[in-house]
Design a protein around this motif. Sequence first.
Motif, PDB file in Angstrom:
ATOM      1  N   VAL A 149     -40.714  26.270  16.138  1.00 32.80           N
ATOM      2  CA  VAL A 149     -41.697  25.355  15.570  1.00 32.80           C
ATOM      3  C   VAL A 149     -41.258  23.908  15.792  1.00 32.80           C
ATOM      4  O   VAL A 149     -42.070  23.053  16.194  1.00 32.80           O
ATOM      5  N   LEU A 162     -43.310  21.019  17.860  1.00 36.57           N
ATOM      6  CA  LEU A 162     -43.623  19.728  17.239  1.00 36.57           C
ATOM      7  C   LEU A 162     -42.976  18.563  17.996  1.00 36.57           C
ATOM      8  O   LEU A 162     -43.575  17.486  18.115  1.00 36.57           O
ATOM      9  N   GLN A 163     -41.784  18.785  18.533  1.00 35.58           N
ATOM     10  CA  GLN A 163     -41.124  17.748  19.344  1.00 35.58           C
ATOM     11  C   GLN A 163     -41.927  17.488  20.619  1.00 35.58           C
ATOM     12  O   GLN A 163     -42.122  16.330  21.006  1.00 35.58           O
ATOM     13  N   GLU A 199     -45.089  17.958  20.964  1.00 31.49           N
ATOM     14  CA  GLU A 199     -46.292  17.252  20.526  1.00 31.49           C
ATOM     15  C   GLU A 199     -46.016  15.754  20.376  1.00 31.49           C
ATOM     16  O   GLU A 199     -46.815  14.920  20.816  1.00 31.49           O
ATOM     17  N   ARG A 200     -44.879  15.397  19.785  1.00 28.34           N
ATOM     18  CA  ARG A 200     -44.526  13.975  19.631  1.00 28.34           C
ATOM     19  C   ARG A 200     -44.374  13.287  20.987  1.00 28.34           C
ATOM     20  O   ARG A 200     -44.833  12.157  21.181  1.00 28.34           O
ATOM     21  N   THR A 235     -53.917  17.742  20.876  1.00 24.15           N
ATOM     22  CA  THR A 235     -52.868  18.759  20.737  1.00 24.15           C
ATOM     23  C   THR A 235     -53.201  19.718  19.607  1.00 24.15           C
ATOM     24  O   THR A 235     -53.950  19.383  18.682  1.00 24.15           O
ATOM     25  N   VAL A 288     -50.798  22.792  17.418  1.00 22.46           N
ATOM     26  CA  VAL A 288     -49.564  23.566  17.254  1.00 22.46           C
ATOM     27  C   VAL A 288     -49.842  24.707  16.276  1.00 22.46           C
ATOM     28  O   VAL A 288     -50.434  24.486  15.224  1.00 22.46           O
ATOM     29  N   ILE A 315     -47.942  25.597  21.395  1.00 24.38           N
ATOM     30  CA  ILE A 315     -48.625  24.295  21.444  1.00 24.38           C
ATOM     31  C   ILE A 315     -49.516  24.294  22.668  1.00 24.38           C
ATOM     32  O   ILE A 315     -49.119  24.769  23.738  1.00 24.38           O
TER      33      ILE A 315
END
Length: 185
Positions: free
Chosen positions: A78, A82-83, A85-86, A97, A99, A110
């Motif tokens: 996860v 999320l990384q 996505e950033r 995006t 997730v 993602i």
Amino acid sequence: MKRRSFCGLLCVLPGAALWAQPASFRFDGENYIQQFVGAPPSGDRVVEFVRPTENLNNWTRLVGLRFQQMPFLDNDPVAAALQLERVVMKANPQARTSVMSNETKTDATIDFLTWSADQAGMEFNVFRYVKSPDGRGLVSLQVAHRFQASEPQVAEKLRATRMSWVRQVVEHDMGAVTQAVMARR
């Protein structure tokens, strides 16, 4: 766009060495041919496949299999999604995006749509992350599609592709992906 996709740039492996891997991969009813294998001294690995009529300079669809050690994220699927996505949002704040993860948070996916600065070239990606069996890294499956924003009915095609690809990636046997990228550990 250049040879490497936006995501390809995230996963470039310096000092890559070649090693034997499966020569083909099947996804979404199509066969993909191995075009790149990298195994730097760090122990990470990447195997990339494209359609038989394409290469790493002109691909429109790509499949990537990876083993990446991410101790700074506790090798958490996860956290990795999320990384990513950033990173995508930093490069393109208007990118779209999504997730998702399973209830136990041992599996994360993602998908995102991003585009070139001139908005002509677009790229859709789906990544799925799971922890490696030994817990020392993450195994991921990436599918990517490059296309031109000017293609006829692009929005409708993308909606259909997104639904299908996310389902296929979530249902894909990650044991086979793990075996492919960890075969020479």
